[in-house]
Design an enzyme around this catalytic site. Structure first.
Site, PDB file in Angstrom:
ATOM      1  N   CYS A   1      35.338  20.000  26.743  1.00 21.77           N
ATOM      2  CA  CYS A   1      34.146  19.425  27.386  1.00 21.77           C
ATOM      3  C   CYS A   1      32.854  19.799  26.679  1.00 21.77           C
ATOM      4  O   CYS A   1      31.833  19.142  26.862  1.00 21.77           O
ATOM      5  CB  CYS A   1      34.100  19.844  28.849  1.00 21.77           C
ATOM      6  SG  CYS A   1      33.882  21.615  29.109  1.00 21.77           S
TER       7      CYS A   1
ATOM      8  N   ARG B   1      23.640  20.507  39.686  1.00 22.04           N
ATOM      9  CA  ARG B   1      24.456  21.495  38.959  1.00 22.04           C
ATOM     10  C   ARG B   1      24.062  22.859  39.509  1.00 22.04           C
ATOM     11  O   ARG B   1      22.910  23.271  39.423  1.00 22.04           O
ATOM     12  CB  ARG B   1      24.199  21.422  37.457  1.00 22.04           C
ATOM     13  CG  ARG B   1      24.792  22.596  36.699  1.00 22.04           C
ATOM     14  CD  ARG B   1      24.792  22.420  35.213  1.00 22.04           C
ATOM     15  NE  ARG B   1      25.813  21.462  34.817  1.00 22.04           N
ATOM     16  CZ  ARG B   1      26.277  21.340  33.569  1.00 22.04           C
ATOM     17  NH1 ARG B   1      25.821  22.114  32.612  1.00 22.04           N
ATOM     18  NH2 ARG B   1      27.208  20.452  33.282  1.00 22.04           N
TER      19      ARG B   1
ATOM     20  N   ARG C   1      30.383  10.695  28.545  1.00 19.91           N
ATOM     21  CA  ARG C   1      29.681  11.169  29.740  1.00 19.91           C
ATOM     22  C   ARG C   1      28.640  10.133  30.163  1.00 19.91           C
ATOM     23  O   ARG C   1      28.463   9.848  31.346  1.00 19.91           O
ATOM     24  CB  ARG C   1      28.987  12.517  29.456  1.00 19.91           C
ATOM     25  CG  ARG C   1      29.935  13.689  29.212  1.00 19.91           C
ATOM     26  CD  ARG C   1      30.687  14.066  30.475  1.00 19.91           C
ATOM     27  NE  ARG C   1      29.793  14.374  31.584  1.00 19.91           N
ATOM     28  CZ  ARG C   1      29.159  15.545  31.754  1.00 19.91           C
ATOM     29  NH1 ARG C   1      29.372  16.538  30.920  1.00 19.91           N
ATOM     30  NH2 ARG C   1      28.368  15.737  32.794  1.00 19.91           N
TER      31      ARG C   1
ATOM     32  N   ASP D   1      38.689  24.915  27.385  1.00 20.45           N
ATOM     33  CA  ASP D   1      37.275  25.106  27.734  1.00 20.45           C
ATOM     34  C   ASP D   1      36.966  26.581  27.455  1.00 20.45           C
ATOM     35  O   ASP D   1      37.887  27.383  27.240  1.00 20.45           O
ATOM     36  CB  ASP D   1      37.075  24.755  29.220  1.00 20.45           C
ATOM     37  CG  ASP D   1      35.621  24.871  29.681  1.00 20.45           C
ATOM     38  OD1 ASP D   1      34.711  24.862  28.828  1.00 20.45           O
ATOM     39  OD2 ASP D   1      35.402  24.979  30.911  1.00 20.45           O
TER      40      ASP D   1
ATOM     41  N   GLN E   1      32.856  15.315  34.165  1.00 20.76           N
ATOM     42  CA  GLN E   1      33.489  15.499  32.861  1.00 20.76           C
ATOM     43  C   GLN E   1      34.864  14.837  32.831  1.00 20.76           C
ATOM     44  O   GLN E   1      35.285  14.292  31.811  1.00 20.76           O
ATOM     45  CB  GLN E   1      33.613  16.998  32.551  1.00 20.76           C
ATOM     46  CG  GLN E   1      34.190  17.278  31.178  1.00 20.76           C
ATOM     47  CD  GLN E   1      33.269  16.853  30.048  1.00 20.76           C
ATOM     48  OE1 GLN E   1      32.101  17.188  30.045  1.00 20.76           O
ATOM     49  NE2 GLN E   1      33.789  16.107  29.087  1.00 20.76           N
TER      50      GLN E   1
ATOM     51  N   HIS F   1      34.057  20.184  38.056  1.00 22.13           N
ATOM     52  CA  HIS F   1      33.170  19.429  37.161  1.00 22.13           C
ATOM     53  C   HIS F   1      33.728  17.995  37.043  1.00 22.13           C
ATOM     54  O   HIS F   1      34.215  17.590  35.997  1.00 22.13           O
ATOM     55  CB  HIS F   1      33.127  20.121  35.784  1.00 22.13           C
ATOM     56  CG  HIS F   1      32.047  19.637  34.885  1.00 22.13           C
ATOM     57  ND1 HIS F   1      31.045  18.778  35.293  1.00 22.13           N
ATOM     58  CD2 HIS F   1      31.801  19.882  33.557  1.00 22.13           C
ATOM     59  CE1 HIS F   1      30.236  18.533  34.270  1.00 22.13           C
ATOM     60  NE2 HIS F   1      30.675  19.189  33.213  1.00 22.13           N
TER      61      HIS F   1
HETATM   62  N1  NVA Z   1      33.521  25.962  32.414  1.00 24.20           N
HETATM   63  C1  NVA Z   1      32.231  25.738  31.786  1.00 24.20           C
HETATM   64  C2  NVA Z   1      31.979  24.272  31.615  1.00 24.20           C
HETATM   65  C3  NVA Z   1      30.680  23.942  30.910  1.00 24.20           C
HETATM   66  C4  NVA Z   1      30.418  22.470  30.815  1.00 24.20           C
HETATM   67  C5  NVA Z   1      31.141  26.393  32.608  1.00 24.20           C
HETATM   68  O1  NVA Z   1      31.183  26.289  33.838  1.00 24.20           O
HETATM   69  O2  NVA Z   1      30.261  27.026  32.016  1.00 24.20           O
HETATM   70  N1   CP Z   2      30.165  19.415  29.194  1.00 25.31           N
HETATM   71  C1   CP Z   2      28.997  19.628  29.801  1.00 25.31           C
HETATM   72  O1   CP Z   2      28.840  19.489  31.017  1.00 25.31           O
HETATM   73  O2   CP Z   2      27.986  19.989  28.951  1.00 25.31           O
HETATM   74  P1   CP Z   2      26.549  20.540  29.347  1.00 25.31           P
HETATM   75  O3   CP Z   2      26.726  21.902  29.942  1.00 25.31           O
HETATM   76  O4   CP Z   2      25.791  20.570  28.063  1.00 25.31           O
HETATM   77  O5   CP Z   2      25.919  19.605  30.345  1.00 25.31           O
END
Ligand code: NVA
Ligand code: CP
Length: 302
Positions: free
Chosen positions: A259, A104, A287, A219, A134, A131
């Site tokens: 998500c 990540r 997930r 989101d 997800q 992502h």
């Molecule tokens: N769009 C959000 C998704 C978090 C799971 C982010 O990138 O923070």
């Molecule tokens: N939806 C998701 O990826 O959650 P986290 O940021 O908690 O991993």
């Protein structure tokens, strides 16, 4: 044999993705009934997190455990990656000691570079651009509740962000129509849109996007790394909240998803978040199951 990676949904064929969703549903049932096999004893996953996480970390870590393997949490704060060791060197070393790696991070090109130099499968556990993990959980959730998503209409509300862009890839791979309702200036990548113009459209009016839709998704308005823009974005995204008013425009059996983490009263109403019939918590749990199926797929392909 070179490793298969999962950097976007396009790394698997539509047939492989359909099979993976079915396998995730089966693995969930096996886990529930106590019939799950620990088929991956001794296998090790490296987990690199340059951004925060609750669901992704716990689902991958629990998933590896349930498969009989082990996961190592690596944060830039305590690894040499955070002190500037090149991504290429880290990839070579970490992949020589582990069987599969998830990352990540911020720029998508970091994951692409890492994968290029990794001898084991690499999973994108969220980048600024995509992502895909997800989406596996989201599609599994839709299939479990409503059957195939092929030919359905999905509407996205809010930011044209990493989740939205993953929905564009999903529209292609799972064969559905996607309507994106976003304010001017917050569209997803123009090239990605152009490449999928046969099934993806951008609208300004959320109500129009919601009409007869089968799945409505949103989101956060400010993603990780955009914390400074949070206040300004609250203004810019006004009117794009997913709420019961939009659900009333949708198909009678429409589902809605998020998500998580969510901001009640911003991108989604508290009413929808706390509704007893919401599938959002199933979506989060999936997930775990979807990624176990993904790990199995990638380890078998390797
Ligand atoms: N769009 C959000 C998704 C978090 C799971 C982010 O990138 O923070
Ligand atoms: N939806 C998701 O990826 O959650 P986290 O940021 O908690 O991993």
């Amino acid at each position: 044999m070179t490793a298969r990676h999962f950097l976007t949904l396009l790394d698997l064929s539509p047939t492989e993705l359909d099979a993976l969703i079915q396998r995730a549903i089966a693995m969930k049932a096996e886990q529930r009934t106590g019939n799950a096999e620990q088929a991956y004893q001794g296998k090790v996953m490296g987990m690199i997190f340059e951004k925060s996480s609750t669901r992704t970390r716990v689902s991958f870590e629990a998933g590896m455990s349930q498969l009989g393997g082990h996961a190592i949490f690596l944060s830039p704060r305590d690894t040499q990656l955070g002190r500037g060791e090149p991504v290429e060197d880290s990839a070579r070393v970490l992949s020589s000691m582990t069987d599969i790696i998830m990352i990540r991070t911020f720029g998508h090109e970091i994951i692409q570079r890492f994968a290029e130099f990794s001898s084991v499968p690499v999973i994108n556990a969220l980048s600024d651009s995509y992502h895909p993990c997800q989406l596996l959980a989201d599609i599994q959730t839709y299939v479990e509740h409503r059957g195939s998503i092929q030919g359905k209409t999905v509407s996205w509300f809010g930011d044209g962000n990493n989740m939205c862009q993953s929905y564009i890839n999903a529209a292609r791979q799972f064969d559905f129509e996607l309507r994106i309702a976003c304010p001017q200036g917050f569209e997803p990548d123009a090239q990605l849109l152009a490449a999928n113009s046969d099934r993806v459209s951008v609208l300004r009016n959320p109500k129009e996007a919601a009409k007869e839709a089968h799945l409505l998704v949103t989101d956060v308005w400010a993603s990780m790394g955009q914390e400074d823009e949070q206040e300004q974005r609250l203004e810019q995204f006004k009117g794009y909240q997913l709420n019961s008013e939009l659900m009333a425009m949708a198909a009678s059996d429409a589902l809605y998803m998020h998500c998580l983490p969510a901001h009640r009263g911003e991108e989604i109403s508290a009413e929808l978040m706390d509704h007893p019939d919401t599938v959002i918590w199933n979506e989060a749990e999936n997930r775990l199951h979807a990624q176990k199926a993904l790990i199995e797929f990638l380890l078998q392909a390797h």
